[in-house]
Design an enzyme around this catalytic site. Structure first.
Site, PDB file in Angstrom:
ATOM      1  CG  HIS A 160      -2.057  -0.902   0.867  1.00 33.61           C
ATOM      2  ND1 HIS A 160      -2.031  -2.216   1.648  1.00 33.61           N
ATOM      3  CD2 HIS A 160      -3.354  -0.981   0.248  1.00 33.61           C
ATOM      4  CE1 HIS A 160      -3.019  -3.100   1.218  1.00 33.61           C
ATOM      5  NE2 HIS A 160      -3.924  -2.256   0.567  1.00 33.61           N
ATOM      6  CG  ASP A 201      -4.957   2.209  -0.268  1.00 32.48           C
ATOM      7  OD1 ASP A 201      -6.099   2.228   0.623  1.00 32.48           O
ATOM      8  OD2 ASP A 201      -4.673   1.316  -1.233  1.00 32.48           O
TER       9      ASP A 201
END
Ligand SMILES: Nc1nc2c(ncn2[C@@H]2O[C@H](COP(=O)(O)O)[C@@H](O)[C@H]2O)c(=O)[nH]1
Ligand SMILES: [Zn+2]
Length: 497
Positions: A160, A201
């Site tokens: 991420h 994210d």
């Protein structure tokens, strides 16, 4: 008695390893890797005994101080960020060759062949290529500042990270071009989608909502277990936009800004996998009713589905692009389940290195989660089928065959008929469609040297097991359902004594 023995054995073991290390260090330099491995195994064993609550009866358990439950955020050094910023500013106005533009519009684009500053410049280009700069009179300096702040606010976690956000934005850009979305749903929605992908994210710590909630982290406490991560990503996005020098929406009227803000919040919050079934069901309904591009509810659902598709679209890419990302994802999964084991938390099954393999994980994720979503989108935007749906079907076939080969090997090993050496199903199964990434060639930017990720997973050779999907576990663990209707159940009155 047993308790004392365990402690004594552990101390003896540690002393023996230290003695072995001392004796070998006199004669062999550097020490053979096996010695270091043994030392780390013993350290890990002690750590496990000291941090696993359900083993506390062995008297080794040490209650973790609250600070250990906070996550270790990994940020790039200031020096690295400074270099990236300088180089980004140098190249962002350079012309991008037609060849690169064509590559950028394909699902085979490989972000790993590009440096951070080049990726920032490509994001910058997407705004202009989609006509958003002109349409919304976006200030170029502000757009550059905004993109760089976004870059700074991603952590260096295995999956991420900033490159994941780039991949999601690039897939969205490719779908927007392929489906002519600016014309079909309008510039505002496309602006919302692109900004949402870039921010979706932000500041991800590498541990998902299930961990956040079970470990009662700061984020779970702040957001009352309701999509803690997605709320956090979104909040960081709007904090960046609050900075005057980064506020790309500053020329909008307050009414326009309100709509854009609502849209971004809706899209980023839709990326919580706990809401997957709910969003997919509503989208299917809208398609069955007859999708209406002038119906705001329908368009909102399409946008939520589009960002969800872009977010989990790795398997639509060619195998040589997709597989390293899957390795990074599993690296993050395993780190989380290891932490859960060490902290005595419920172990997330689809992340457990003792339960899943690469093929088993992909069979359940692609088969139960990814493909149904992609097919639903393909029903509405049929031109996306070759780019998004077909490669995913072929990836599922590939992982199914790999899974079967793995099962056969395991059975053969168990019955003693296996060939010598470790089973390697990958050797025998090739992806049916020969698909490769588009190589980076004659373009304006310089070549980015391949970075080897530390601790990269090359294969997951664990016991193969059917695993529950992320959606099922997330729904069960995360979805915070507060009934808005009054409860029909009446609490029985406690009879007075
Ligand atoms: N097993 C797999 N899980 C995947 C894959 N691609 C994505 N995912 C999961 O979905 C979420 C997406 O949400 P995000 O906003 O956090 O990125 C991600 O975290 C994974 O858990 C895949 O190929 N296989
Ligand atoms: Zn994501």
């Amino acid at each position: 008695m047993l308790v004392d023995e365990v402690n004594m054995d552990l101390v003896t073991l540690e002393n023996r390893v230290t003695e072995l290390e001392r004796q070998l260090a006199d004669r062999v330099s550097p020490l053979p890797p096996a010695v270091n491995d043994l030392k780390h195994d013993v350290e890990r064993f002690r750590h496990k005994l000291e941090t696993t609550r359900h083993l506390s009866w062995l008297n080794c358990y040490k209650e973790l101080p609250p600070t250990c439950r906070r996550l270790q955020y990994r940020r790039r050094s200031d020096a690295k960020q400074k270099v990236v910023r300088e180089q980004f500013l140098q190249i962002c106005e350079d012309a991008i060759s037609e060849e690169v533009v064509q590559c950028l519009r394909l699902s085979s684009f490989d972000s790993m062949q590009w440096s951070d500053e080049e990726l920032l410049a490509l994001l910058y280009f997407m705004f202009s290529d989609l006509g958003l700069i002109e349409m919304f009179k976006l200030d170029l300096v502000t757009l550059r500042n905004f993109l760089f702040q976004v870059y700074k606010n991603y952590n260096e976690v295995p999956f991420h990270n900033f490159r994941h956000c780039f991949c999601v934005a690039q897939m969205m850009y490719a779908m927007c071009i392929k489906s002519d979305l600016v014309r079909r749903i309008g510039g505002h929605e496309v602006l919302i989608l692109l900004v949402s992908c870039i921010c979706h994210d932000l500041d991800h710590p590498g541990y998902n909502n299930i961990y956040q909630i079970n470990a009662r982290t700061e984020l779970a406490l702040r957001y009352n277990d309701i999509s803690p991560l997605e709320n956090h990503h979104c909040s960081i996005a709007f904090r960046i936009l609050e900075l005057d020098e980064c506020n790309i929406f500053k020329h909008m009227t307050s009414e326009e800004f309100k709509l854009v803000r609502e849209g971004i919040i809706r899209c980023i919050l839709a990326t919580d996998m706990a809401r997957h079934n709910e969003i997919l069901a509503q989208f299917r309904d809208s398609v069955q009713q007859g999708f209406d591009e002038y119906n705001k509810t329908h368009v909102n659902l399409l946008c939520m589905v589009l960002i969800k598709v872009a977010d989990i679209s790795n398997e639509a890419r060619p195998m040589d692009v997709a597989e390293p990302w899957l390795d990074r994802l599993l690296q993050e999964f395993f780190a989380q389940s290891d932490a859960e084991k060490m902290e005595g938390l419920p172990v997330t099954p689809f992340m457990d290195r003792d339960k899943i393999t690469k093929p088993s994980s992909q069979c359940s994720f692609i088969g139960f989660v990814l493909l149904p979503l992609f097919e639903a989108l393909g029903e509405l935007l049929t031109e996306l089928i070759p780019m998004m749906v077909e490669p995913v079907r072929s990836a599922l076939e590939y992982y199914r065959r790999l899974n079967e080969a793995h099962h056969k090997n395991s059975l053969a090993d168990a019955s003693g008929n296996g060939s010598s050496g470790p089973p390697s199903p990958t050797k025998h199964v090739l992806k049916s469609q020969s698909s490769y990434s588009v190589r980076k060639t004659s373009i304006t930017f310089s070549q980015h040297p391949d970075e080897e990720d530390e601790d990269m997973i090359t294969d997951v050779s664990t016991e193969d097991e059917e695993t529950v999907t992320e959606v099922a576990v997330s729904e069960k663990t995360l979805k915070f359902k507060i009934s808005t209707e009054s409860s029909r159940y009446i609490m029985p009155m406690v009879a007075p004594v």
